[in-house]
Design a protein around this motif. Structure first.
Motif, PDB file in Angstrom:
ATOM      1  N   LEU A  96       6.517   3.415  -2.262  1.00 53.26           N
ATOM      2  CA  LEU A  96       5.589   4.134  -1.381  1.00 53.26           C
ATOM      3  C   LEU A  96       4.905   5.298  -2.088  1.00 53.26           C
ATOM      4  N   THR A  97       5.499   5.787  -3.201  1.00 50.59           N
ATOM      5  CA  THR A  97       4.948   6.994  -3.840  1.00 50.59           C
ATOM      6  C   THR A  97       4.272   6.693  -5.172  1.00 50.59           C
ATOM      7  N   ARG A  98       3.864   5.454  -5.398  1.00 52.18           N
ATOM      8  CA  ARG A  98       3.228   5.158  -6.686  1.00 52.18           C
ATOM      9  C   ARG A  98       1.714   5.444  -6.614  1.00 52.18           C
ATOM     10  N   ASP A  99       1.118   5.661  -7.769  1.00 53.21           N
ATOM     11  CA  ASP A  99      -0.341   5.827  -7.912  1.00 53.21           C
ATOM     12  C   ASP A  99      -0.931   6.876  -6.971  1.00 53.21           C
TER      13      ASP A  99
ATOM     14  N   THR B 222      -2.727  10.521  -5.889  1.00 56.42           N
ATOM     15  CA  THR B 222      -3.554  11.615  -6.393  1.00 56.42           C
ATOM     16  C   THR B 222      -2.976  12.929  -5.851  1.00 56.42           C
ATOM     17  N   PRO B 223      -3.276  14.056  -6.513  1.00 56.03           N
ATOM     18  CA  PRO B 223      -2.796  15.355  -6.005  1.00 56.03           C
ATOM     19  C   PRO B 223      -3.226  15.589  -4.549  1.00 56.03           C
ATOM     20  N   GLU B 224      -4.417  15.122  -4.196  1.00 49.83           N
ATOM     21  CA  GLU B 224      -4.911  15.309  -2.826  1.00 49.83           C
ATOM     22  C   GLU B 224      -4.040  14.544  -1.836  1.00 49.83           C
ATOM     23  N   GLN B 225      -3.710  13.285  -2.180  1.00 50.48           N
ATOM     24  CA  GLN B 225      -2.866  12.481  -1.272  1.00 50.48           C
ATOM     25  C   GLN B 225      -1.492  13.115  -1.106  1.00 50.48           C
ATOM     26  N   ILE B 226      -0.945  13.652  -2.189  1.00 47.02           N
ATOM     27  CA  ILE B 226       0.379  14.287  -2.126  1.00 47.02           C
ATOM     28  C   ILE B 226       0.336  15.492  -1.194  1.00 47.02           C
ATOM     29  N   ALA B 227      -0.693  16.323  -1.335  1.00 50.22           N
ATOM     30  CA  ALA B 227      -0.806  17.525  -0.502  1.00 50.22           C
ATOM     31  C   ALA B 227      -1.039  17.152   0.956  1.00 50.22           C
ATOM     32  N   LYS B 228      -1.921  16.181   1.195  1.00 49.05           N
ATOM     33  CA  LYS B 228      -2.266  15.792   2.564  1.00 49.05           C
ATOM     34  C   LYS B 228      -1.052  15.215   3.296  1.00 49.05           C
TER      35      LYS B 228
ATOM     36  N   LYS C  97       0.843  -1.191   0.000  1.00 52.31           N
ATOM     37  CA  LYS C  97       0.000   0.000   0.000  1.00 52.31           C
ATOM     38  C   LYS C  97       0.885   1.250   0.000  1.00 52.31           C
ATOM     39  N   PRO C  98       0.800   2.072  -1.059  1.00 53.82           N
ATOM     40  CA  PRO C  98       1.609   3.294  -1.098  1.00 53.82           C
ATOM     41  C   PRO C  98       1.291   4.205   0.094  1.00 53.82           C
ATOM     42  N   ASN C  99       2.270   4.982   0.536  1.00 48.57           N
ATOM     43  CA  ASN C  99       2.047   5.906   1.646  1.00 48.57           C
ATOM     44  C   ASN C  99       3.043   7.059   1.553  1.00 48.57           C
ATOM     45  N   PRO C 100       2.606   8.196   0.960  1.00 52.84           N
ATOM     46  CA  PRO C 100       3.533   9.311   0.731  1.00 52.84           C
ATOM     47  C   PRO C 100       4.066   9.920   2.031  1.00 52.84           C
ATOM     48  N   MET C 101       3.302   9.800   3.138  1.00 52.62           N
ATOM     49  CA  MET C 101       3.798  10.353   4.401  1.00 52.62           C
ATOM     50  C   MET C 101       5.036   9.589   4.865  1.00 52.62           C
ATOM     51  N   TYR C 102       4.977   8.264   4.800  1.00 53.20           N
ATOM     52  CA  TYR C 102       6.167   7.478   5.162  1.00 53.20           C
ATOM     53  C   TYR C 102       7.350   7.872   4.274  1.00 53.20           C
ATOM     54  N   ALA C 103       7.070   8.012   2.981  1.00 58.46           N
ATOM     55  CA  ALA C 103       8.152   8.351   2.046  1.00 58.46           C
ATOM     56  C   ALA C 103       8.823   9.656   2.443  1.00 58.46           C
TER      57      ALA C 103
END
Lengths: 186, 120
Positions: free
Chosen positions: A79-82, A84-90, A16-22
């Motif tokens: 962790l940063t695949r797929d 959305t702009p919203e997920q990146i900002a959040k 499961k991707p997770n930009p916060m962890y990244a």
């Protein structure tokens, strides 16, 4: 020279991707205690090292650090695949994304680009080995554990933990070797 | 001679994943023993262990490369019949790279982690 092996030192498959962890884990790549600094430190110190045993350890540990660079980069990539702009900002990844999109750029979590100002190469046996010991001593406190506690994804935790377990005493061993055999003092 | 890369398309994925895991584990042992020997170049037990593990690693890597495709930059990269497999197969960071084999112990972190303050 080096020869590439087409496998990771430890396999990584993030479900499961997770930009916060990244955004946290990136420091383990290009931050002050990161893998790129470790590899550069050990591989650069070799040339002024007068003892074959120590050169051997710096070569082989430095090479292994390059494998860790690849592992951490894989964590970031997966962790940063797929997103959305919203997920990146959040997740707070927007400031990184605007410059690098989801490219894997070695920097600290606070955004400082990787710099060799993080490392020491003095051309002196004890100065360099103590620098290595100090760098190694950041492992239990500063490195994976602080990042592990941010994560719940199995592969992220396990692969970061592998690095924690690899907190070896190689440099302590060579300092003892140096003291015992060469100086006959400690 | 055996045909290169019988199962390049992953028809025997389970065997492939298990073999890759075995190679990873033996590589780890060879790597750690290398570091030990750097500091203890005349340690006979370590030298014997190194030789045993290195032979096993070479045998397993040879078997993998014959059956599934290249692992080492100086290994068998491809053939006239099969093409340059080195660039035709997934890179290790990609999600279609063979996943871990049947090792239930890998489902948990190797040591109990401090999970205080985390949601279960």
């Amino acid at each position: 020279m080096w020869i590439y092996e087409k496998k990771l030192q430890y396999p990584i498959h993030i479900k499961k991707p997770n930009p916060m962890y990244a955004s946290i884990i990136i420091s383990q790549l290009g931050g002050p205690d990161g893998e790129l600094g470790a590899a550069t430190r050990y591989l650069s110190q070799r040339f002024s090292m007068p003892y074959n045993e120590v050169i051997g350890i710096l070569t082989d540990v430095g090479t292994e650090e390059l494998a860790h660079v690849e592992m951490i980069s894989t964590l970031l990539y997966q962790l940063t695949r797929d997103l959305t702009p919203e997920q990146i900002a959040k997740a707070g990844l927007d400031k990184y994304f605007v410059d690098h999109t989801t490219g894997v750029y070695p920097a600290s979590a606070a955004g400082t680009p990787f710099t060799t100002a993080y490392i020491g190469v003095k051309g002196d046996v004890l100065a360099d080995l103590n620098e290595d010991l100090a760098a190694d001593a950041t492992i239990p406190q500063a490195q994976p554990l602080s990042k592990i506690n941010f994560t719940d994804e199995k592969w992220v935790r396990t692969s970061l933990f592998l690095k924690y377990l690899k907190n070896r005493n190689e440099f302590e061993i060579v300092i003892t070797l140096y003291c015992n055999i060469i100086l006959r003092t400690c | 001679m055996k045909r290169f890369c019988d199962n390049c398309n992953g028809t025997d994925n389970r065997h492939r994943r298990n073999l890759l895991d075995r190679i990873s584990a033996i590589s780890f042992a060879v790597g750690e023993t290398t570091l030990y020997l750097d500091g203890h170049p005349n340690h006979r037990m370590a030298l014997a262990y190194y030789t045993k593990m290195k032979n096993e690693l070479d045998a397993l890597t040879g078997e993998y490369e014959m059956k599934y495709g290249p692992l080492s930059g100086l290994g068998i990269g491809g053939s006239e019949q099969q093409g340059w497999q080195w660039v035709k197969q997934p890179w290790p960071w990609e999600l279609n790279y063979p996943e871990g084999g049947d090792h239930p112990e890998l489902n948990d972190p190797p040591v109990k982690l401090d999970t205080r303050g985390e949601e279960e």
